[in-house]
Design a protein around this motif. Structure first.
Motif, PDB file in Angstrom:
ATOM      1  N   PHE A   1     -41.918  44.856   4.306  1.00 11.79           N
ATOM      2  CA  PHE A   1     -43.336  44.507   4.345  1.00 11.79           C
ATOM      3  C   PHE A   1     -44.189  45.630   4.933  1.00 11.79           C
ATOM      4  CE2 PHE A   1     -43.797  39.988   3.333  1.00 11.79           C
ATOM      5  CZ  PHE A   1     -42.481  39.554   3.350  1.00 11.79           C
ATOM      6  N   GLY A   2     -45.440  45.711   4.456  1.00 10.53           N
ATOM      7  CA  GLY A   2     -46.454  46.500   5.127  1.00 10.53           C
ATOM      8  C   GLY A   2     -47.037  45.701   6.281  1.00 10.53           C
ATOM      9  N   LYS A   3     -47.944  46.357   7.044  1.00 10.35           N
ATOM     10  CA  LYS A   3     -48.523  45.695   8.207  1.00 10.35           C
ATOM     11  C   LYS A   3     -49.667  44.758   7.842  1.00 10.35           C
ATOM     12  CE  LYS A   3     -47.238  49.373  11.409  1.00 10.35           C
ATOM     13  NZ  LYS A   3     -47.704  50.349  12.418  1.00 10.35           N
TER      14      LYS A   3
ATOM     15  N   LYS B   1     -33.611  42.374   0.143  1.00  3.87           N
ATOM     16  CA  LYS B   1     -34.546  41.998   1.192  1.00  3.87           C
ATOM     17  C   LYS B   1     -35.921  42.503   0.799  1.00  3.87           C
ATOM     18  CE  LYS B   1     -34.323  46.137   4.079  1.00  3.87           C
ATOM     19  NZ  LYS B   1     -34.138  46.680   5.447  1.00  3.87           N
ATOM     20  N   LEU B   2     -36.924  42.035   1.511  1.00  2.82           N
ATOM     21  CA  LEU B   2     -38.285  42.539   1.335  1.00  2.82           C
ATOM     22  C   LEU B   2     -38.653  43.420   2.525  1.00  2.82           C
ATOM     23  CD1 LEU B   2     -40.259  39.432  -0.015  1.00  2.82           C
ATOM     24  CD2 LEU B   2     -39.185  41.290  -1.282  1.00  2.82           C
TER      25      LEU B   2
ATOM     26  N   LEU C   1     -39.756  34.165  11.812  1.00  3.73           N
ATOM     27  CA  LEU C   1     -40.039  33.443  10.573  1.00  3.73           C
ATOM     28  C   LEU C   1     -38.760  33.240   9.773  1.00  3.73           C
ATOM     29  CD1 LEU C   1     -43.232  35.451   9.620  1.00  3.73           C
ATOM     30  CD2 LEU C   1     -43.202  32.999  10.022  1.00  3.73           C
TER      31      LEU C   1
ATOM     32  N   GLN D   1     -39.201  44.896  -2.794  1.00  5.83           N
ATOM     33  CA  GLN D   1     -37.837  44.381  -2.775  1.00  5.83           C
ATOM     34  C   GLN D   1     -36.870  45.548  -2.824  1.00  5.83           C
ATOM     35  OE1 GLN D   1     -37.131  41.539  -5.861  1.00  5.83           O
ATOM     36  NE2 GLN D   1     -34.951  41.407  -5.464  1.00  5.83           N
TER      37      GLN D   1
ATOM     38  N   GLN E   1     -51.414  35.451   4.411  1.00  5.73           N
ATOM     39  CA  GLN E   1     -51.023  34.818   5.668  1.00  5.73           C
ATOM     40  C   GLN E   1     -52.251  34.398   6.451  1.00  5.73           C
ATOM     41  OE1 GLN E   1     -48.594  37.135   8.418  1.00  5.73           O
ATOM     42  NE2 GLN E   1     -47.649  35.272   9.197  1.00  5.73           N
TER      43      GLN E   1
ATOM     44  N   TYR F   1     -40.219  34.169  -1.796  1.00  9.22           N
ATOM     45  CA  TYR F   1     -39.619  33.278  -0.814  1.00  9.22           C
ATOM     46  C   TYR F   1     -40.672  32.273  -0.361  1.00  9.22           C
ATOM     47  CZ  TYR F   1     -36.857  37.567   0.194  1.00  9.22           C
ATOM     48  OH  TYR F   1     -36.117  38.713   0.150  1.00  9.22           O
TER      49      TYR F   1
ATOM     50  N   LEU G   1     -50.515  40.563   2.729  1.00  6.69           N
ATOM     51  CA  LEU G   1     -49.308  41.360   2.957  1.00  6.69           C
ATOM     52  C   LEU G   1     -48.724  41.820   1.624  1.00  6.69           C
ATOM     53  CD1 LEU G   1     -47.538  39.029   5.568  1.00  6.69           C
ATOM     54  CD2 LEU G   1     -48.920  41.056   6.047  1.00  6.69           C
TER      55      LEU G   1
ATOM     56  N   TYR H   1     -48.431  38.599  -0.566  1.00  4.12           N
ATOM     57  CA  TYR H   1     -48.485  37.336   0.159  1.00  4.12           C
ATOM     58  C   TYR H   1     -49.824  37.240   0.875  1.00  4.12           C
ATOM     59  CZ  TYR H   1     -43.459  36.361  -0.254  1.00  4.12           C
ATOM     60  OH  TYR H   1     -42.205  36.069  -0.726  1.00  4.12           O
TER      61      TYR H   1
ATOM     62  N   TYR I   1     -36.808  36.615   9.529  1.00  2.49           N
ATOM     63  CA  TYR I   1     -37.622  37.802   9.756  1.00  2.49           C
ATOM     64  C   TYR I   1     -38.271  37.688  11.134  1.00  2.49           C
ATOM     65  CZ  TYR I   1     -37.476  39.559   4.940  1.00  2.49           C
ATOM     66  OH  TYR I   1     -37.071  40.085   3.746  1.00  2.49           O
TER      67      TYR I   1
ATOM     68  N   PHE J   1     -41.881  30.637   3.074  1.00  2.96           N
ATOM     69  CA  PHE J   1     -41.748  30.830   4.520  1.00  2.96           C
ATOM     70  C   PHE J   1     -42.122  29.566   5.277  1.00  2.96           C
ATOM     71  CE2 PHE J   1     -40.965  35.312   5.463  1.00  2.96           C
ATOM     72  CZ  PHE J   1     -41.198  35.919   4.244  1.00  2.96           C
ATOM     73  N   GLY J   2     -41.492  29.402   6.441  1.00  6.43           N
ATOM     74  CA  GLY J   2     -41.946  28.410   7.398  1.00  6.43           C
ATOM     75  C   GLY J   2     -43.100  28.965   8.213  1.00  6.43           C
ATOM     76  N   SER J   3     -43.609  28.160   9.130  1.00 13.27           N
ATOM     77  CA  SER J   3     -44.752  28.581   9.954  1.00 13.27           C
ATOM     78  C   SER J   3     -44.332  29.409  11.159  1.00 13.27           C
ATOM     79  CB  SER J   3     -45.547  27.363  10.431  1.00 13.27           C
ATOM     80  OG  SER J   3     -46.183  26.737   9.327  1.00 13.27           O
TER      81      SER J   3
ATOM     82  N   PHE K   1     -44.282  42.450  -4.073  1.00 12.69           N
ATOM     83  CA  PHE K   1     -44.768  41.106  -3.795  1.00 12.69           C
ATOM     84  C   PHE K   1     -46.061  41.173  -2.995  1.00 12.69           C
ATOM     85  CE2 PHE K   1     -41.000  38.480  -4.832  1.00 12.69           C
ATOM     86  CZ  PHE K   1     -40.097  39.495  -5.073  1.00 12.69           C
TER      87      PHE K   1
ATOM     88  N   THR L   1     -45.695  38.451  -7.926  1.00 13.71           N
ATOM     89  CA  THR L   1     -44.634  39.433  -8.027  1.00 13.71           C
ATOM     90  C   THR L   1     -44.929  40.336  -9.218  1.00 13.71           C
ATOM     91  OG1 THR L   1     -43.024  37.820  -7.249  1.00 13.71           O
ATOM     92  CG2 THR L   1     -42.160  39.852  -8.161  1.00 13.71           C
TER      93      THR L   1
ATOM     94  N   PHE M   1     -46.744  32.943  -0.792  1.00 20.98           N
ATOM     95  CA  PHE M   1     -46.535  33.796  -1.962  1.00 20.98           C
ATOM     96  C   PHE M   1     -47.732  33.761  -2.902  1.00 20.98           C
ATOM     97  CE2 PHE M   1     -44.435  35.899  -5.339  1.00 20.98           C
ATOM     98  CZ  PHE M   1     -44.686  35.185  -6.508  1.00 20.98           C
TER      99      PHE M   1
ATOM    100  N   GLY N   1     -45.252  45.051  10.804  1.00 24.20           N
ATOM    101  CA  GLY N   1     -44.907  44.289   9.611  1.00 24.20           C
ATOM    102  C   GLY N   1     -43.717  43.395   9.871  1.00 24.20           C
TER     103      GLY N   1
ATOM    104  N   GLY O   1     -46.961  30.845   8.160  1.00 28.81           N
ATOM    105  CA  GLY O   1     -46.106  31.819   7.515  1.00 28.81           C
ATOM    106  C   GLY O   1     -46.770  32.368   6.267  1.00 28.81           C
ATOM    107  N   PRO O   2     -46.286  33.501   5.769  1.00 26.65           N
ATOM    108  CA  PRO O   2     -46.858  34.065   4.537  1.00 26.65           C
ATOM    109  C   PRO O   2     -46.716  33.110   3.356  1.00 26.65           C
ATOM    110  CG  PRO O   2     -45.483  35.678   5.670  1.00 26.65           C
ATOM    111  CD  PRO O   2     -45.241  34.366   6.337  1.00 26.65           C
TER     112      PRO O   2
END
Lengths: 115, 113
Positions: free
Chosen positions: B103-105, B100-101, A91, B91, B38, A104, B87, B36, A35, A106-108, B34, B49, B46, A42, B43-44
């Motif tokens: 996402f919102g901002k 895929k997901l 990401l 899906q 951050q 999922y 976030l 998340y 991503y 995620f990495g940093s 989902f 769900t 989780f 987003g 990274g986000p």
């Protein structure tokens, strides 16, 4: 390690140069996603790998972007002839098989700056 | 086109002041929603769900709920360590037929001591 590992954490490159970003997913996770997170936007889907199947490249923004995954594990995202609009956080995420109820991991990320 | 809109963009709360974050979505067929968290430079992470309208999930001071058009993340008696960007994602299916997901901002939450 137990998490998704990405390298480098930061990358500054000159416009027009090629860059490679690396992702090492959680061991045993068959699904891997890339991503992009641009400032004020987003997360944007780029590409999806599932096991040894052909990747879903439908999110790649241009043919300057490509990715590969070797041996069903480590993945490399390559951006050729970088442009300033490529500046973002890239990401990587993995999951046991596609999107599960556990989401999922995620990495940093790799923060890419094109100057 | 699948879309996710989160509001407010930013929210400041005092410690202990409960509130809710909103996530409204339009998707051709909801396969999952989902949430998340951050933190800066990370990274986000989780959280939850949700799959069907009426479903609720809880974790510590957080509770997520889902209707046919939106989801709420309720934060009860927040603490400064709850400060983060939250976030929301739905899906969906890519043009290539994979999941895929979208996402919102995000909503940036700041909890002051």
């Amino acid at each position: 390690g137990a998490g998704v590992s990405q390298s480098p954490s930061n990358k500054v490159t000159e416009k027009g140069k090629d860059v490679e970003l690396r992702c090492d997913p959680i061991s045993g996770h068959t699904a891997l996603y890339w991503y992009r997170q641009s400032l004020g936007q987003g997360l944007e889907f780029l590409i999806y790998f599932q096991g040894n199947s052909a990747p879903d490249k439908s999110g790649l923004p241009s043919d300057r972007f490509s990715a590969e995954r070797t041996g069903g594990s480590v993945s490399t995202l390559t951006i050729q002839r970088t442009q300033q609009e490529d500046s973002a956080v890239y990401l990587c995420a993995s999951s046991p098989e596609g999107t599960t109820s556990g989401g999922y991991t995620f990495g940093s990320g790799t923060r890419l700056t094109v100057v | 086109e699948d879309q996710v809109t989160q509001s407010p963009e930013a929210l400041r709360l005092q410690e202990g002041e409960s509130s809710s974050l909103n996530c409204s979505y339009t998707v051709s067929g909801l396969r999952g929603l989902f949430w998340y968290r951050q933190d800066p430079g990370k990274g986000p992470e989780f959280l939850f769900t949700l799959y069907s309208a009426g479903e609720e999930k809880e974790k510590e001071r957080l509770k997520a709920t889902l209707t046919k058009k939106e989801s709420f993340l309720h934060i009860t008696a927040p603490k400064p360590e709850d400060s983060a960007t939250y976030l929301c994602a739905v899906q969906t299916i890519t043009q290539g037929g994979s999941e895929k997901l979208v996402f919102g901002k995000g909503t940036k939450l700041t909890v002051n001591p």
